[in-house]
Scaffold this motif. Structure first.
Motif, PDB file in Angstrom:
ATOM      1  N   THR A  83     -12.977 -11.760  -5.628  1.00  0.00           N
ATOM      2  CA  THR A  83     -13.396 -10.920  -4.506  1.00  0.00           C
ATOM      3  C   THR A  83     -14.886 -10.616  -4.562  1.00  0.00           C
ATOM      4  O   THR A  83     -15.425 -10.293  -5.626  1.00  0.00           O
ATOM      5  CB  THR A  83     -12.604  -9.600  -4.508  1.00  0.00           C
ATOM      6  OG1 THR A  83     -11.206  -9.910  -4.403  1.00  0.00           O
ATOM      7  CG2 THR A  83     -13.015  -8.704  -3.359  1.00  0.00           C
ATOM      8  N   LEU A 142      -5.406  -5.304  -2.184  1.00  0.00           N
ATOM      9  CA  LEU A 142      -5.367  -6.667  -2.720  1.00  0.00           C
ATOM     10  C   LEU A 142      -5.605  -6.726  -4.223  1.00  0.00           C
ATOM     11  O   LEU A 142      -5.650  -7.816  -4.800  1.00  0.00           O
ATOM     12  CB  LEU A 142      -6.425  -7.524  -2.018  1.00  0.00           C
ATOM     13  CG  LEU A 142      -6.249  -7.696  -0.504  1.00  0.00           C
ATOM     14  CD1 LEU A 142      -7.492  -8.320   0.101  1.00  0.00           C
ATOM     15  CD2 LEU A 142      -5.016  -8.553  -0.208  1.00  0.00           C
ATOM     16  N   GLU A 164      -3.641  -8.994  -6.606  1.00  0.00           N
ATOM     17  CA  GLU A 164      -3.524 -10.419  -6.267  1.00  0.00           C
ATOM     18  C   GLU A 164      -4.319 -11.340  -7.185  1.00  0.00           C
ATOM     19  O   GLU A 164      -4.199 -12.556  -7.105  1.00  0.00           O
ATOM     20  CB  GLU A 164      -3.963 -10.646  -4.817  1.00  0.00           C
ATOM     21  CG  GLU A 164      -3.151  -9.869  -3.795  1.00  0.00           C
ATOM     22  CD  GLU A 164      -1.671 -10.207  -3.844  1.00  0.00           C
ATOM     23  OE1 GLU A 164      -1.339 -11.391  -4.048  1.00  0.00           O
ATOM     24  OE2 GLU A 164      -0.858  -9.286  -3.702  1.00  0.00           O
ATOM     25  N   ARG A 165      -5.179 -10.786  -8.032  1.00  0.00           N
ATOM     26  CA  ARG A 165      -5.986 -11.578  -8.969  1.00  0.00           C
ATOM     27  C   ARG A 165      -6.841 -12.627  -8.245  1.00  0.00           C
ATOM     28  O   ARG A 165      -6.915 -13.787  -8.649  1.00  0.00           O
ATOM     29  CB  ARG A 165      -5.097 -12.233 -10.031  1.00  0.00           C
ATOM     30  CG  ARG A 165      -4.281 -11.237 -10.826  1.00  0.00           C
ATOM     31  CD  ARG A 165      -3.558 -11.877 -12.002  1.00  0.00           C
ATOM     32  NE  ARG A 165      -2.687 -12.963 -11.580  1.00  0.00           N
ATOM     33  CZ  ARG A 165      -1.474 -12.804 -11.079  1.00  0.00           C
ATOM     34  NH1 ARG A 165      -0.983 -11.581 -10.922  1.00  0.00           N
ATOM     35  NH2 ARG A 165      -0.737 -13.840 -10.727  1.00  0.00           N
ATOM     36  N   ALA A 166      -7.441 -12.196  -7.153  1.00  0.00           N
ATOM     37  CA  ALA A 166      -8.316 -13.080  -6.374  1.00  0.00           C
ATOM     38  C   ALA A 166      -9.767 -12.917  -6.835  1.00  0.00           C
ATOM     39  O   ALA A 166     -10.107 -11.980  -7.568  1.00  0.00           O
ATOM     40  CB  ALA A 166      -8.193 -12.755  -4.893  1.00  0.00           C
ATOM     41  N   ARG A 180       6.546  -2.244  -2.073  1.00  0.00           N
ATOM     42  CA  ARG A 180       6.741  -3.215  -3.146  1.00  0.00           C
ATOM     43  C   ARG A 180       7.608  -2.602  -4.229  1.00  0.00           C
ATOM     44  O   ARG A 180       7.326  -1.519  -4.724  1.00  0.00           O
ATOM     45  CB  ARG A 180       5.400  -3.641  -3.740  1.00  0.00           C
ATOM     46  CG  ARG A 180       4.480  -4.322  -2.738  1.00  0.00           C
ATOM     47  CD  ARG A 180       3.277  -4.930  -3.419  1.00  0.00           C
ATOM     48  NE  ARG A 180       2.385  -5.556  -2.453  1.00  0.00           N
ATOM     49  CZ  ARG A 180       1.523  -6.522  -2.750  1.00  0.00           C
ATOM     50  NH1 ARG A 180       1.438  -6.963  -3.986  1.00  0.00           N
ATOM     51  NH2 ARG A 180       0.755  -7.047  -1.821  1.00  0.00           N
ATOM     52  N   GLN A 186       9.322  -7.378  -1.649  1.00  0.00           N
ATOM     53  CA  GLN A 186       8.282  -6.860  -0.760  1.00  0.00           C
ATOM     54  C   GLN A 186       8.835  -6.741   0.656  1.00  0.00           C
ATOM     55  O   GLN A 186       9.470  -7.665   1.155  1.00  0.00           O
ATOM     56  CB  GLN A 186       7.055  -7.779  -0.746  1.00  0.00           C
ATOM     57  CG  GLN A 186       6.309  -7.857  -2.061  1.00  0.00           C
ATOM     58  CD  GLN A 186       4.999  -8.604  -1.904  1.00  0.00           C
ATOM     59  OE1 GLN A 186       4.202  -8.313  -1.023  1.00  0.00           O
ATOM     60  NE2 GLN A 186       4.781  -9.579  -2.768  1.00  0.00           N
ATOM     61  N   ASP A 203      -0.075 -16.366  -1.350  1.00  0.00           N
ATOM     62  CA  ASP A 203      -0.503 -16.240  -2.736  1.00  0.00           C
ATOM     63  C   ASP A 203      -2.029 -16.333  -2.781  1.00  0.00           C
ATOM     64  O   ASP A 203      -2.612 -17.378  -2.479  1.00  0.00           O
ATOM     65  CB  ASP A 203       0.129 -17.349  -3.580  1.00  0.00           C
ATOM     66  CG  ASP A 203      -0.209 -17.218  -5.055  1.00  0.00           C
ATOM     67  OD1 ASP A 203      -0.919 -16.269  -5.439  1.00  0.00           O
ATOM     68  OD2 ASP A 203       0.247 -18.072  -5.841  1.00  0.00           O
ATOM     69  N   LEU A 204      -2.674 -15.242  -3.159  1.00  0.00           N
ATOM     70  CA  LEU A 204      -4.135 -15.197  -3.195  1.00  0.00           C
ATOM     71  C   LEU A 204      -4.698 -15.350  -4.605  1.00  0.00           C
ATOM     72  O   LEU A 204      -5.902 -15.191  -4.808  1.00  0.00           O
ATOM     73  CB  LEU A 204      -4.627 -13.872  -2.598  1.00  0.00           C
ATOM     74  CG  LEU A 204      -4.321 -13.671  -1.112  1.00  0.00           C
ATOM     75  CD1 LEU A 204      -4.692 -12.254  -0.687  1.00  0.00           C
ATOM     76  CD2 LEU A 204      -5.065 -14.684  -0.252  1.00  0.00           C
ATOM     77  N   THR A 205      -3.853 -15.686  -5.558  1.00  0.00           N
ATOM     78  CA  THR A 205      -4.310 -15.842  -6.934  1.00  0.00           C
ATOM     79  C   THR A 205      -5.437 -16.862  -7.026  1.00  0.00           C
ATOM     80  O   THR A 205      -5.313 -17.994  -6.547  1.00  0.00           O
ATOM     81  CB  THR A 205      -3.153 -16.291  -7.844  1.00  0.00           C
ATOM     82  OG1 THR A 205      -2.075 -15.357  -7.741  1.00  0.00           O
ATOM     83  CG2 THR A 205      -3.603 -16.369  -9.293  1.00  0.00           C
TER      84      THR A 205
END
Length: 202
Positions: free
Chosen positions: A36, A29, A32-34, A115, A120, A7-9
């Motif tokens: 960045t 990505l 993922e809501r990261a 996906r 996934q 999980d990259l949130t």
């Protein structure tokens, strides 16, 4: 290598590079809501547009080891083999690092992924045969068509609901197993009828 889903949130991702490969990794990505950040002397129009749309940070200079401090995931995607190599050697061994032009220098490989809603499926040959990976992804794309999107979302909704019912665990397991019948994947009407029935059990 051990496959993991992470999980990259709201996590920090730093991408060294401003060209086509860096853009492709960022697009992978995107959902993922990261947080960045790109670091590169120059950025492609695609990256500039993506950064504006997603609020990504752009640092216009050569990447340095300090840029990757506290990053959960570091992606070394410059078009300079020596630069990628030097950066890979300078990063902490405990960080997650993807080196796009020499996978063995990092500890993360981006798999080919299919996906369908929550479902996934990822496949990789660990660099042994990218052509095989692409072939398998194509087969998985065909096998797991869009019918799996609504179905996997339905399964998740039902599981959450069934877990809260005041019935024995054995009955819950039977109900969950019954949902694997293919008719629920193939028919939205069947899913709606089943959902209505489950709600009637309260």
């Amino acid at each position: 290598m051990q496959p993991l889903f992470i999980d990259l949130t709201s996590k920090k991702i730093v991408i060294a590079g401003g060209g086509r490969v860096a853009f492709r990794k960022a697009k992978t990505l995107e959902a993922e809501r990261a947080h960045t950040t790109f670091v590169a002397p120059d950025f492609s129009d695609d990256i500039i547009l993506l950064a504006r749309q997603r609020g990504y940070k752009l640092i216009q200079r050569e990447a340095q080891a300090a840029d990757f401090k506290d990053a959960l995931l570091s992606i070394l995607a410059t078009n300079d083999r020596e630069a990628n190599h030097a950066l890979a050697n300078s990063l902490d061994s405990g960080q997650l690092v993807c080196v796009v032009d020499e996978a063995g220098e990092g500890n993360v490989i981006f798999p080919a992924a299919v996906r369908r809603g929550p479902l996934q499926i990822a496949v990789t040959s660990n660099g042994a045969s990218p052509k095989l990976t692409r072939k398998l992804k194509k087969q998985l794309d065909e096998q797991f068509d869009e019918s799996w999107t609504g179905y996997s979302e339905f399964l998740g909704k039902c599981r959450d609901y069934i877990k809260k019912l005041s019935i024995p665990s054995s009955e819950k397991n039977e109900m969950l197993a019954e949902l694997l019948d293919d008719r629920y994947r193939l028919s939205e009407d069947e899913r709606e009828r089943k959902w209505a029935y489950l709600q009637s059990l309260e």
